[in-house]
Design an enzyme around this catalytic site. Sequence first.
Site, short mmCIF file in Angstrom:
data_model
loop_
_atom_site.label_atom_id
_atom_site.label_comp_id
_atom_site.label_asym_id
_atom_site.label_seq_id
_atom_site.Cartn_x
_atom_site.Cartn_y
_atom_site.Cartn_z
N CYS A 147 5.13 7.68 24.11
CA CYS A 147 5.92 6.98 24.92
C CYS A 147 6.43 5.25 23.91
CB CYS A 147 5.48 6.69 26.15
SG CYS A 147 5.35 8.44 27.06
N GLY B 120 0.62 -1.22 -0.61
CA GLY B 120 -0.11 0.38 0.32
C GLY B 120 0.83 1.35 -0.04
N THR B 121 2.45 1.28 0.77
CA THR B 121 2.44 2.48 0.47
C THR B 121 3.58 2.40 -0.17
OG1 THR B 121 3.67 1.85 3.24
CG2 THR B 121 4.69 3.42 1.78
N SER C 195 -4.36 -1.54 0.22
CA SER C 195 -3.27 -2.58 1.28
C SER C 195 -4.18 -3.65 1.78
CB SER C 195 -2.53 -1.85 2.29
OG SER C 195 -1.03 -3.10 2.16
#
Length: 460
Positions: free
Chosen positions: A320, A69-70, A194
């Site tokens: 975090c 998909g990228t 994707s």
Amino acid sequence: MPYFDAASSAPLHPVARQALLASLDEGWADPARLYREGRRAAMLLDAARETAAEAVGCRPDELVFTSSGTRAVHSAVSGSLAGRRRVGRHLVLSAVEHSSVLHSAAALEAEGGSFTEVPVDRAGAVDASAYARALRPDTALACLQSANHEVGTVQPVAEVAEVCAEAGVPLLVDAAQSLGWGPVQGRWSLLAASAHKWGGPAGVGLLAVRKGVRFAPQGPVDERESGRAAGFENLPAIVAAAASLRAVRAEAAAEDARLRALVDRIRAGVADLVPDVEVTGDPVRRLPHLVTFSCLYVDGETLLHELDRAGFSVSSGSSCTSSTLTPSHVLKAMGVLTEGNIRVSLPAGTAESDVDGFLGVLPGVVAEVRERLGAPASPAASPTPRASLVVDALGRRCPIPVIELAKVIGEVPVGGTVTVLADDEAARLDIPAWCAMREQEYVGEEPADRGSAYVVRRLL
């Protein structure tokens, strides 16, 4: 162990597994060859393309398969910009797009182009009129996701597509999170998706480019996939991706209703069972299977580890848990709390008992993490309040600056101020969010010798 991270990658659908195994035997040959095995492979590829195109809502010859998909997003952006280079080198995108779009925008800027980010509201949605104002005479392409990958908010794609069409600007839709639930409505120009998001195998992306859209593929090309995706097609994976897309679409209506009810239970349960929590995203215009919430005074990484130990696999947009230690750009753009962020995305077939188990475990886990970090149950009032206080939280990361603020807010009188010194970027988001949740006044940010000084005035 319940897996609650389908937004990252959905479990392989049974139909995908069956199609993959079958096509390993039938689809191993080169579909570009004319002998028997090649013709058989070509027939499988054509059938997969027709199936995927039907699900997308485009013509088969408008759709190609990519390696991810990228890759589909990167190819769509670069090809569109190159095809419309005479118009200009300006890109419009929402502030909450997937990182693949943001990276494409950064690459454009590095090459001398420019981009405009359209802001979102606190629910994570854009406004079509804001998109219209961002379009310029030199805008070559606009980008908008169909639904957000972190908070699930569904975007007004059809309205934005109309705005773009009136301006003569093609719209690229990143449909990675939504395509398994239904087609994208509106007059979009390009679409990327994707397969592993809907239960297909990883390593297969879709790129649809409508006829009439100016598009010039970048980089070396070959005869494969209309010259838009070079290299030998991973035919077994493509066949499995198309078969599973058709299968999940057939199940979508029933699963939508069932998972939406389970997510509604989580949204309500988290707010009732866990104090000091913010549930983010649009409660109505959202993906059916996804909910995100953020807990005050909680270290996101510790919270994820503790939930994993309790048997629940979830993800987070919290700084975090990020290798870069920077807050999620999505939560930042929305202006919501980033610390202690948890994303729950239910795969198809999730049992009610698993959701009940999660809600049963979560309050205790959050309470334990807060106690470990020394978070106050409530601000303690001081018998001798001081007009102002300074808290030094330099060198300490989320959620410590907010915890230290909460500990001392009761030591100043109503109208007094607490100044928090912090060099963690998350403090810029989480201190104002804490003020909104606690009904205190966020005065603003001031420069300091190190980091920044965040000033809070006590109202209650």
